[in-house]
Structure formats: C-alpha cells, structure tokens
Design a protein around this motif. Structure first.
Motif, PDB file in Angstrom:
ATOM      1  N   SER A 116       0.852  -1.193   0.000  1.00  0.00           N
ATOM      2  CA  SER A 116       0.000   0.000   0.000  1.00  0.00           C
ATOM      3  C   SER A 116       0.889   1.244   0.000  1.00  0.00           C
ATOM      4  CB  SER A 116      -0.924   0.001   1.225  1.00  0.00           C
ATOM      5  OG  SER A 116      -1.732  -1.153   1.262  1.00  0.00           O
ATOM      6  N   PRO A 117       1.745   1.382  -1.018  1.00  0.00           N
ATOM      7  CA  PRO A 117       2.677   2.517  -1.043  1.00  0.00           C
ATOM      8  C   PRO A 117       1.939   3.841  -1.225  1.00  0.00           C
ATOM      9  CG  PRO A 117       2.691   1.380  -3.147  1.00  0.00           C
ATOM     10  CD  PRO A 117       1.848   0.547  -2.232  1.00  0.00           C
ATOM     11  N   ARG A 118       2.460   4.884  -0.585  1.00  0.00           N
ATOM     12  CA  ARG A 118       1.836   6.210  -0.712  1.00  0.00           C
ATOM     13  C   ARG A 118       2.331   6.932  -1.958  1.00  0.00           C
ATOM     14  NH1 ARG A 118      -0.602   8.523   3.457  1.00  0.00           N
ATOM     15  NH2 ARG A 118       0.277  10.590   3.056  1.00  0.00           N
ATOM     16  N   ARG A 119       3.619   6.752  -2.272  1.00  0.00           N
ATOM     17  CA  ARG A 119       4.193   7.409  -3.446  1.00  0.00           C
ATOM     18  C   ARG A 119       4.924   6.368  -4.292  1.00  0.00           C
ATOM     19  NH1 ARG A 119       4.964  10.939   0.782  1.00  0.00           N
ATOM     20  NH2 ARG A 119       3.984  12.991   0.535  1.00  0.00           N
ATOM     21  N   VAL A 120       4.575   6.332  -5.568  1.00  0.00           N
ATOM     22  CA  VAL A 120       5.162   5.336  -6.468  1.00  0.00           C
ATOM     23  C   VAL A 120       5.742   6.032  -7.692  1.00  0.00           C
ATOM     24  CG1 VAL A 120       4.770   3.236  -7.807  1.00  0.00           C
ATOM     25  CG2 VAL A 120       3.419   3.657  -5.735  1.00  0.00           C
ATOM     26  N   LEU A 121       6.947   5.634  -8.050  1.00  0.00           N
ATOM     27  CA  LEU A 121       7.562   6.110  -9.290  1.00  0.00           C
ATOM     28  C   LEU A 121       7.427   5.016 -10.341  1.00  0.00           C
ATOM     29  CD1 LEU A 121      10.828   8.071  -9.764  1.00  0.00           C
ATOM     30  CD2 LEU A 121      10.448   6.011 -11.118  1.00  0.00           C
ATOM     31  N   VAL A 122       6.896   5.366 -11.508  1.00  0.00           N
ATOM     32  CA  VAL A 122       6.757   4.428 -12.615  1.00  0.00           C
ATOM     33  C   VAL A 122       7.777   4.781 -13.692  1.00  0.00           C
ATOM     34  CG1 VAL A 122       5.264   3.548 -14.452  1.00  0.00           C
ATOM     35  CG2 VAL A 122       4.302   4.049 -12.187  1.00  0.00           C
ATOM     36  N   GLY A 123       8.698   3.870 -13.973  1.00  0.00           N
ATOM     37  CA  GLY A 123       9.647   4.080 -15.070  1.00  0.00           C
ATOM     38  C   GLY A 123       8.961   3.735 -16.383  1.00  0.00           C
ATOM     39  N   VAL A 133       4.779   9.235 -13.142  1.00  0.00           N
ATOM     40  CA  VAL A 133       5.237   8.561 -14.358  1.00  0.00           C
ATOM     41  C   VAL A 133       6.478   9.302 -14.827  1.00  0.00           C
ATOM     42  CG1 VAL A 133       4.712   8.014 -16.756  1.00  0.00           C
ATOM     43  CG2 VAL A 133       2.939   7.762 -14.994  1.00  0.00           C
ATOM     44  N   THR A 134       7.598   8.599 -14.865  1.00  0.00           N
ATOM     45  CA  THR A 134       8.878   9.255 -15.156  1.00  0.00           C
ATOM     46  C   THR A 134       9.473   8.710 -16.444  1.00  0.00           C
ATOM     47  OG1 THR A 134       9.249   9.506 -12.772  1.00  0.00           O
ATOM     48  CG2 THR A 134      11.146   9.791 -14.229  1.00  0.00           C
ATOM     49  N   ILE A 135       9.797   9.629 -17.344  1.00  0.00           N
ATOM     50  CA  ILE A 135      10.370   9.267 -18.638  1.00  0.00           C
ATOM     51  C   ILE A 135      11.737   9.935 -18.758  1.00  0.00           C
ATOM     52  CG2 ILE A 135       9.976   9.227 -21.130  1.00  0.00           C
ATOM     53  CD1 ILE A 135       7.032   9.943 -20.493  1.00  0.00           C
ATOM     54  N   VAL A 136      12.728   9.142 -19.077  1.00  0.00           N
ATOM     55  CA  VAL A 136      14.089   9.663 -19.250  1.00  0.00           C
ATOM     56  C   VAL A 136      14.349   9.867 -20.744  1.00  0.00           C
ATOM     57  CG1 VAL A 136      16.544   9.243 -18.856  1.00  0.00           C
ATOM     58  CG2 VAL A 136      14.844   8.483 -17.160  1.00  0.00           C
ATOM     59  N   VAL A 185       3.334  13.583 -14.554  1.00  0.00           N
ATOM     60  CA  VAL A 185       4.342  13.090 -15.492  1.00  0.00           C
ATOM     61  C   VAL A 185       5.601  13.923 -15.359  1.00  0.00           C
ATOM     62  CG1 VAL A 185       4.912  12.645 -17.903  1.00  0.00           C
ATOM     63  CG2 VAL A 185       2.558  12.305 -17.098  1.00  0.00           C
ATOM     64  N   ASP A 186       6.728  13.245 -15.186  1.00  0.00           N
ATOM     65  CA  ASP A 186       8.029  13.911 -15.112  1.00  0.00           C
ATOM     66  C   ASP A 186       8.869  13.475 -16.301  1.00  0.00           C
ATOM     67  OD1 ASP A 186       7.352  15.063 -12.632  1.00  0.00           O
ATOM     68  OD2 ASP A 186       8.032  13.271 -11.561  1.00  0.00           O
ATOM     69  N   ARG A 187       9.332  14.445 -17.084  1.00  0.00           N
ATOM     70  CA  ARG A 187      10.188  14.152 -18.234  1.00  0.00           C
ATOM     71  C   ARG A 187      11.585  14.673 -17.904  1.00  0.00           C
ATOM     72  NH1 ARG A 187       5.402  16.592 -19.930  1.00  0.00           N
ATOM     73  NH2 ARG A 187       3.909  15.106 -20.821  1.00  0.00           N
ATOM     74  N   LEU A 188      12.555  13.729 -17.822  1.00  0.00           N
ATOM     75  CA  LEU A 188      13.881  14.085 -17.327  1.00  0.00           C
ATOM     76  C   LEU A 188      14.960  13.825 -18.364  1.00  0.00           C
ATOM     77  CD1 LEU A 188      13.639  12.364 -13.822  1.00  0.00           C
ATOM     78  CD2 LEU A 188      13.055  14.726 -14.386  1.00  0.00           C
ATOM     79  N   PRO A 189      15.957  14.697 -18.436  1.00  0.00           N
ATOM     80  CA  PRO A 189      17.112  14.431 -19.305  1.00  0.00           C
ATOM     81  C   PRO A 189      18.079  13.493 -18.592  1.00  0.00           C
ATOM     82  CG  PRO A 189      17.398  16.533 -18.205  1.00  0.00           C
ATOM     83  CD  PRO A 189      16.039  16.018 -17.783  1.00  0.00           C
ATOM     84  N   SER A 190      18.745  12.634 -19.359  1.00  0.00           N
ATOM     85  CA  SER A 190      19.693  11.710 -18.743  1.00  0.00           C
ATOM     86  C   SER A 190      21.034  12.376 -18.455  1.00  0.00           C
ATOM     87  CB  SER A 190      19.921  10.503 -19.658  1.00  0.00           C
ATOM     88  OG  SER A 190      20.544  10.905 -20.867  1.00  0.00           O
ATOM     89  N   ILE A 227      14.516   9.181  -4.978  1.00  0.00           N
ATOM     90  CA  ILE A 227      14.964   9.811  -3.727  1.00  0.00           C
ATOM     91  C   ILE A 227      14.368  11.202  -3.601  1.00  0.00           C
ATOM     92  CG2 ILE A 227      16.953  10.658  -2.436  1.00  0.00           C
ATOM     93  CD1 ILE A 227      18.634   8.520  -3.800  1.00  0.00           C
ATOM     94  N   ASP A 228      14.476  11.959  -4.681  1.00  0.00           N
ATOM     95  CA  ASP A 228      14.035  13.353  -4.651  1.00  0.00           C
ATOM     96  C   ASP A 228      12.534  13.489  -4.410  1.00  0.00           C
ATOM     97  OD1 ASP A 228      16.651  13.998  -5.197  1.00  0.00           O
ATOM     98  OD2 ASP A 228      16.335  14.293  -7.350  1.00  0.00           O
ATOM     99  N   THR A 229      11.763  12.506  -4.845  1.00  0.00           N
ATOM    100  CA  THR A 229      10.303  12.577  -4.705  1.00  0.00           C
ATOM    101  C   THR A 229       9.782  11.743  -3.542  1.00  0.00           C
ATOM    102  OG1 THR A 229      10.038  10.759  -6.312  1.00  0.00           O
ATOM    103  CG2 THR A 229       9.996  13.007  -7.175  1.00  0.00           C
ATOM    104  N   SER A 230      10.690  11.199  -2.727  1.00  0.00           N
ATOM    105  CA  SER A 230      10.326  10.397  -1.549  1.00  0.00           C
ATOM    106  C   SER A 230       9.430   9.212  -1.919  1.00  0.00           C
ATOM    107  CB  SER A 230       9.612  11.276  -0.496  1.00  0.00           C
ATOM    108  OG  SER A 230      10.435  12.347  -0.094  1.00  0.00           O
ATOM    109  N   ALA A 231       9.765   8.542  -3.016  1.00  0.00           N
ATOM    110  CA  ALA A 231       8.973   7.386  -3.466  1.00  0.00           C
ATOM    111  C   ALA A 231       9.136   6.224  -2.501  1.00  0.00           C
ATOM    112  CB  ALA A 231       9.390   6.977  -4.867  1.00  0.00           C
TER     113      ALA A 231
END
Length: 286
Positions: free
Chosen positions: A160-167, A193-196, A226-231, A245-249
């Motif tokens: 039952s996670p409160r914060r989830v990061l989806v790659g 939802v995180t896209i690199v 949605v987070d769009r991040l540069p590698s 880490i930064d989003t406390s997932a």
C-alpha cells in the motif's frame, strides 16, 4: 489487480527474514502465502559397479555412508525450518501453506507455483543467493509473465505505497508492469510517471510523452503526474533512482527486459542496482 496469492521461496539455510517480509505483506492485503522451501537433491539411486579390490570397495562404502549422513543432516535442518516457518506464520493469523521442493528442479517448481500466484516476493536472503535467486526470477518473472516484488535489505516493504515512481518508456514490458501494479497505483497518494530522454512522436507516446499512460492510470483512479527528465549522459536507471529519492517514493514500478540469454545478467543487474541505490522495493513485470 488485487494480490490474493503470494509466493515466497527460501532455503533451509536462509534466515526467516524473507518469509517474515512476505507474511507482513500478506497480512496487509489479506493474501494467502505459499512458502516453497528448497530441499537438498536426493541421493542417487544408481550405484556404479562395485570395486573388486577390497580397499576400493571399503572407500566406496565409506563415501556412500558420508553422503547418507550429510543428506540426513540436511533433511533434519529442513524439517526444523519447516516447523519454525509454520510456527512463525501461525502467529501471524494469515492463510498459508508450506511445501518442500527438490533443489534439482527449482525453476520448474517455481514456475508451476507462480502460475497460480499473483506475485512472487524476492527478499534480501534470496536476493543475496546468487545460485537460487536467478532460478526463482526465471521461473516466475520470465517463465510465467507474473510480477515479482524485489525487497532489498533495509527497504520498508508495503503493498500500500503512498508514493510510487513508474519508469515509463512506451514498451510492452513497461505497460505490463503498470497493468500488474494497477491496484498499487490506484491506491497510492501520488504516482509519478517518469520518462528519461522522452522522444516526441506522432504515434506511440504522442506529442506529450507520458500523457497516454497518465490518462490510462487516471481512468483507474490513480493520482498521476508526469516527469520528463534528461539523462545528461547518465544511465536511465541512475536517473530514475535519484528521482525516486528526490520525490520520496516508496516503490519503483518498471518493466523487466531481457531474453533467455540475458536473464542471469538481469538478476545481477538488479542486485548491483539495489546495492548502489536507495533501498526501495522494486516491482518488476515482463
């Protein structure tokens, strides 16, 4: 999907940490826990031609006796482990079953049980077992298509996670991971939802990469951004880990990639990734 049947694999010489973690997760969601204990391979019933020379025959007999003694000792440990696990699970007031399995047929035994399970949990002891761990990953994740939850040492395991990061990368494996984790995602307070290095296309991910899967998750009740991040030249896994880490997932959900020839490399990669990154549960599907 809701998780109602969970599989945990262990060995007689493992600690009870993995089973304890799995039991806690089952209690959290009201699931049945199936524990599979790896037993030592049976003694060979085929006895080669007996030596004609007396000294060689005595040596052969003594070797056979040592094998029987070793097997008996290992079976004693196995039976004690089974009793201890049943006592541990009985105190948890959850539904469970405990079985033995011949260690010579791990992959097939895991596959058979994973086929009728919703989730296989790989805890710290199994993750550190470089002989058994890959066989469990192969038998569950690859051979059945069922998801695996990897729980490293020090991680706070929860279904039952409160914060989830989806790659997310618009590949089939990522889509299946999202589908298998829907129950987790729809119940989370926040899903990122995180896209690199996203690529804008007229098909697939669309002009706004990630918008399609975000809409899909929203229809299922998830609270999505949605987070769009540069590698910046870094591996995508490193970027995702830092963003977690930064989003406390509390958990990372991602697709597992790899052909049959790459399976063991995947297990080694997961181990190295977890050892070098924050201790977060990793939900994998393929």
């Amino acid at each position: 999907m809701a998780f109602k049947s969970v599989l945990s694999v262990t060995r007689a010489d493992h600690s009870d940490k993995d089973v304890t973690i799995s039991a806690g997760l089952c209690a959290e969601v009201g699931a049945n826990l199936s524990v599979l204990i790896m037993a030592p391979p049976p003694l060979s019933g085929c006895i080669p031609e007996w030596p004609k020379r007396r000294a060689a025959a005595i040596a052969r007999l003594e070797e056979r006796y040592r094998q029987i003694e070793k097997f008996s000792h290992e079976m004693g440990i196995l039976e004690k482990t089974s009793r201890d696990i049943q006592k541990l699970l009985g105190a948890r007031c959850i539904c469970y079953d405990v079985e033995y399995c011949n260690q010579a047929s791990v992959g097939d035994a895991v596959r058979q049980r994973a086929l009728c399970s919703d989730l296989t949990i790989v805890g710290p002891a199994l993750l550190n077992d470089i002989n058994l761990g890959p066989l469990v990953i192969n038998g569950s994740l690859f051979d059945t298509g069922k998801p695996v939850l990897v729980v490293p040492e020090g991680a706070e395991a929860t279904l039952s996670p409160r914060r989830v990061l989806v790659g997310w990368d618009s590949r089939v494996e990522a889509s299946r991971a999202v589908r298998e984790a829907l129950d987790l995602l729809s119940g989370a307070k926040e899903v990122r939802v995180t896209i690199v290095d996203p690529e804008v296309t007229c098909t697939g991910s669309g002009t706004e990469p990630g918008a399609d899967v975000a809409a899909y998750l929203t229809l299922h009740g998830a609270r999505v951004s949605v987070d769009r991040l540069p590698s910046a030249g870094k591996p995508a896994a490193t970027v995702l880990a830092q963003h977690a880490i930064d989003t406390s997932a509390n958990m990372i959900v991602m697709g597992a990639y790899g052909s049959r020839r790459l399976r063991e490399r995947l297990f080694g990669g997961v181990r190295r990734w977890i050892e070098a990154k924050p201790p977060l549960p990793l939900f994998l599907a393929r």
